[in-house]
Scaffold this motif. Structure first.
Motif, PDB file in Angstrom:
ATOM      1  N   GLY A 124      -3.721  -7.050  -3.033  1.00  0.00           N
ATOM      2  CA  GLY A 124      -3.504  -5.913  -3.925  1.00  0.00           C
ATOM      3  C   GLY A 124      -3.745  -4.591  -3.220  1.00  0.00           C
ATOM      4  N   ARG A 125      -4.801  -4.559  -2.412  1.00  0.00           N
ATOM      5  CA  ARG A 125      -5.104  -3.351  -1.659  1.00  0.00           C
ATOM      6  C   ARG A 125      -3.985  -3.041  -0.667  1.00  0.00           C
ATOM      7  NH1 ARG A 125     -10.157  -3.585   2.111  1.00  0.00           N
ATOM      8  NH2 ARG A 125     -10.085  -5.559   1.028  1.00  0.00           N
ATOM      9  N   LEU A 126      -3.473  -4.076  -0.018  1.00  0.00           N
ATOM     10  CA  LEU A 126      -2.378  -3.904   0.932  1.00  0.00           C
ATOM     11  C   LEU A 126      -1.119  -3.391   0.239  1.00  0.00           C
ATOM     12  CD1 LEU A 126      -1.120  -4.212   3.721  1.00  0.00           C
ATOM     13  CD2 LEU A 126      -0.730  -6.623   3.176  1.00  0.00           C
ATOM     14  N   VAL A 127      -0.812  -3.937  -0.922  1.00  0.00           N
ATOM     15  CA  VAL A 127       0.375  -3.496  -1.669  1.00  0.00           C
ATOM     16  C   VAL A 127       0.222  -2.035  -2.086  1.00  0.00           C
ATOM     17  CG1 VAL A 127       1.676  -3.823  -3.811  1.00  0.00           C
ATOM     18  CG2 VAL A 127       1.053  -5.787  -2.414  1.00  0.00           C
ATOM     19  N   ARG A 128      -0.973  -1.659  -2.534  1.00  0.00           N
ATOM     20  CA  ARG A 128      -1.204  -0.262  -2.911  1.00  0.00           C
ATOM     21  C   ARG A 128      -1.064   0.659  -1.705  1.00  0.00           C
ATOM     22  NH1 ARG A 128      -5.129  -2.684  -6.015  1.00  0.00           N
ATOM     23  NH2 ARG A 128      -6.760  -2.189  -4.523  1.00  0.00           N
ATOM     24  N   ARG A 129      -1.562   0.221  -0.560  1.00  0.00           N
ATOM     25  CA  ARG A 129      -1.447   1.022   0.662  1.00  0.00           C
ATOM     26  C   ARG A 129       0.020   1.193   1.070  1.00  0.00           C
ATOM     27  NH1 ARG A 129      -3.493   5.038   3.608  1.00  0.00           N
ATOM     28  NH2 ARG A 129      -2.852   4.813   5.751  1.00  0.00           N
TER      29      ARG A 129
END
Length: 62
Positions: free
Chosen positions: A16-21
């Motif tokens: 999720g953090r990667l997708v947001r980034r």
């Protein structure tokens, strides 16, 4: 009684953090601060599209 489903196990490795980034980076690349030549604009659009496709692949778990 055990219920089994055909869903993938939930990945908790910061996807999720990667997708947001990736979303932040995509917006940054799509935004233009100054007038740019057509080739640079096309290049930026290509980078933004690549980031969008990477997001989709990550979400799908490919």
């Amino acid at each position: 009684m055990s219920k089994t489903t055909s869903t993938r196990p939930r990945v908790t490795s910061g996807v999720g953090r990667l997708v947001r980034r990736l979303e932040v980076e995509r917006r940054r690349w799509a935004r233009t601060e100054h007038p740019v030549v057509a080739t640079e604009q096309a290049w930026r659009a290509g980078v933004a599209e690549g980031l969008r496709l990477a997001q989709l692949a990550i979400r799908k778990g490919v």
